[in-house]
Design an enzyme around this catalytic site. Structure first.
Site, short mmCIF file in Angstrom:
data_model
loop_
_atom_site.label_atom_id
_atom_site.label_comp_id
_atom_site.label_asym_id
_atom_site.label_seq_id
_atom_site.Cartn_x
_atom_site.Cartn_y
_atom_site.Cartn_z
CD GLU A 158 21.29 24.16 20.12
OE1 GLU A 158 20.27 23.39 20.90
OE2 GLU A 158 21.32 25.36 19.96
CG HIS A 170 16.91 31.96 19.53
ND1 HIS A 170 16.32 30.93 18.94
CD2 HIS A 170 17.94 31.40 20.13
CE1 HIS A 170 16.92 29.65 19.31
NE2 HIS A 170 18.02 30.02 20.01
N1 PHE Z 1 18.28 24.26 22.34
C1 PHE Z 1 17.61 25.66 22.44
C2 PHE Z 1 18.40 26.77 21.95
O1 PHE Z 1 19.73 26.73 22.09
C3 PHE Z 1 17.10 26.02 24.05
C4 PHE Z 1 15.95 25.14 24.40
C5 PHE Z 1 16.10 23.98 25.00
C6 PHE Z 1 14.78 25.89 24.52
C7 PHE Z 1 15.08 23.50 25.40
C8 PHE Z 1 13.89 25.29 24.84
C9 PHE Z 1 13.82 24.02 25.22
O2 PHE Z 1 17.82 27.71 21.54
ZN ZN Z 2 19.31 29.08 20.86
ZN ZN Z 3 20.98 27.04 23.07
#
Ligand code: PHE
Ligand code: ZN
Ligand code: ZN
Ligand code: ZN
Length: 296
Positions: A130, A259
């Site tokens: 992802e 992160h």
């Molecule tokens: N998809 C992002 C991730 O995994 C998380 C996220 C979703 C952040 C929607 C902001 C808005 O890091």
């Molecule tokens: Zn993420």
């Molecule tokens: Zn995520």
């Protein structure tokens, strides 16, 4: 082919044999395959240079990764309830809120479901890559036939559901909450309502959040699958008003370890996770028996 002069590149590839980037210290990368370019994101196809992130200190080269899929043996295969969470993290850290939290919710729900024999088939997806641009979920959707896609009644997504400075966000499927993205495919509004009903029943406040596709539901809404899901916040900043409702610290990120290496077990708010695991189970169990409110 594309080349990049980024500070670094990390590639995950869940399409075995199709991505063979060569990384050197100059960080030049060749991607000979269009399906992967497509999977990693349209912005890469539309730009001359390819910029990705590389943790050269911890990872170098090309990796193959996988989606993990499991489904109930019984249930109507023509009316599949799909439930997904991404299993990968960024390289910087262990990714316990992002996205061990969603993964845990799915595993708990799958275990509970084993004792039942619901009317619809339930398919669980733990997505790979992802963080590299929805690679796993995009690959899955792109490799379904039209009929297989048609058999998916709805898709539920759980990405970051135990943030330490949380808000109970629900994907704004009806676009009524003023958060900027358009409405989702028909039926998405009803999924949003189901989660809202859940929070009302357990006495928690909730709020809409952007439904523009920044997680693995993106490829599903792009092909018209009604979708929904939960989120407790990432790099966004909690407002004073939100701190009044959900507690926590105004002016701080919803997840200050988003992160980062500090996204460890201690980064998870166990109350938020507890409430949200129940929400996941509530939605999955409801739709396992009937998707009529969504699909008519
Ligand atoms: N998809 C992002 C991730 O995994 C998380 C996220 C979703 C952040 C929607 C902001 C808005 O890091
Ligand atoms: Zn993420
Ligand atoms: Zn995520
Ligand atoms: Zn809404």
């Amino acid at each position: 082919a594309a080349s990049a002069g980024a500070t670094g590149v990390i590639i995950y590839n869940n399409v075995p044999g199709t991505l063979n980037g060569t990384l050197g210290n100059g960080f030049t990368l060749d991607i000979p395959v269009t399906s992967v370019t497509q999977a990693i994101g349209q912005q890469l196809a539309s730009t001359a240079g390819l910029v990705m992130r590389l943790k050269a200190d911890t990872f170098r080269g090309t990796a193959t990764t996988s989606n993990v899929l499991a489904e109930t043996p019984g249930g109507d295969p023509g009316n599949v309830v799909m439930v997904g969470a991404h299993l990968d993290s960024v390289n910087a850290g262990p990714g316990i809120n992002d996205n061990g939290s969603g993964t845990a919710a799915i595993l708990e729900t799958a275990e509970a479901l084993q004792k039942l024999n619901p009317r619809n088939k339930v398919r669980f997806a733990l997505w790979g890559a992802e963080e590299s641009g929805l690679v796993g979920a995009t690959h899955y959707v792109n490799t379904r036939t039209a009929e297989q896609l048609d058999d998916i009644a709805l898709y539920l997504n759980f990405d970051m559901i135990g943030s330490p400075n949380h808000v109970f966000f629900v994907y704004d499927g009806d676009d009524s909450d003023g958060v900027g993205a358009g409405p989702g495919p028909a039926g998405s509004a009803e999924i949003e309502s189901l989660f809202e009903d859940f929070y009302a029943q357990v006495g928690e406040s909730w709020k809409g959040t952007d439904f523009s596709g920044r997680s693995d539901y993106g490829p599903f809404i792009a092909v018209g699958v009604p979708s929904g899901g939960l989120f407790t916040g990432a790099e966004g900043i909690k407002t004073v008003e939100e701190a009044g409702i959900w507690g926590g610290t105004a002016g701080d990120q919803y997840d200050p370890c988003y992160h980062l290496a500090c996204d460890t077990y201690d980064n998870v708010n166990l109350h938020a996770l507890d409430v949200n695991i129940d929400a996941v189970a509530y939605a999955v169990l409801t739709y396992a028996y009937s998707t009529e409110t969504v699909n008519g």
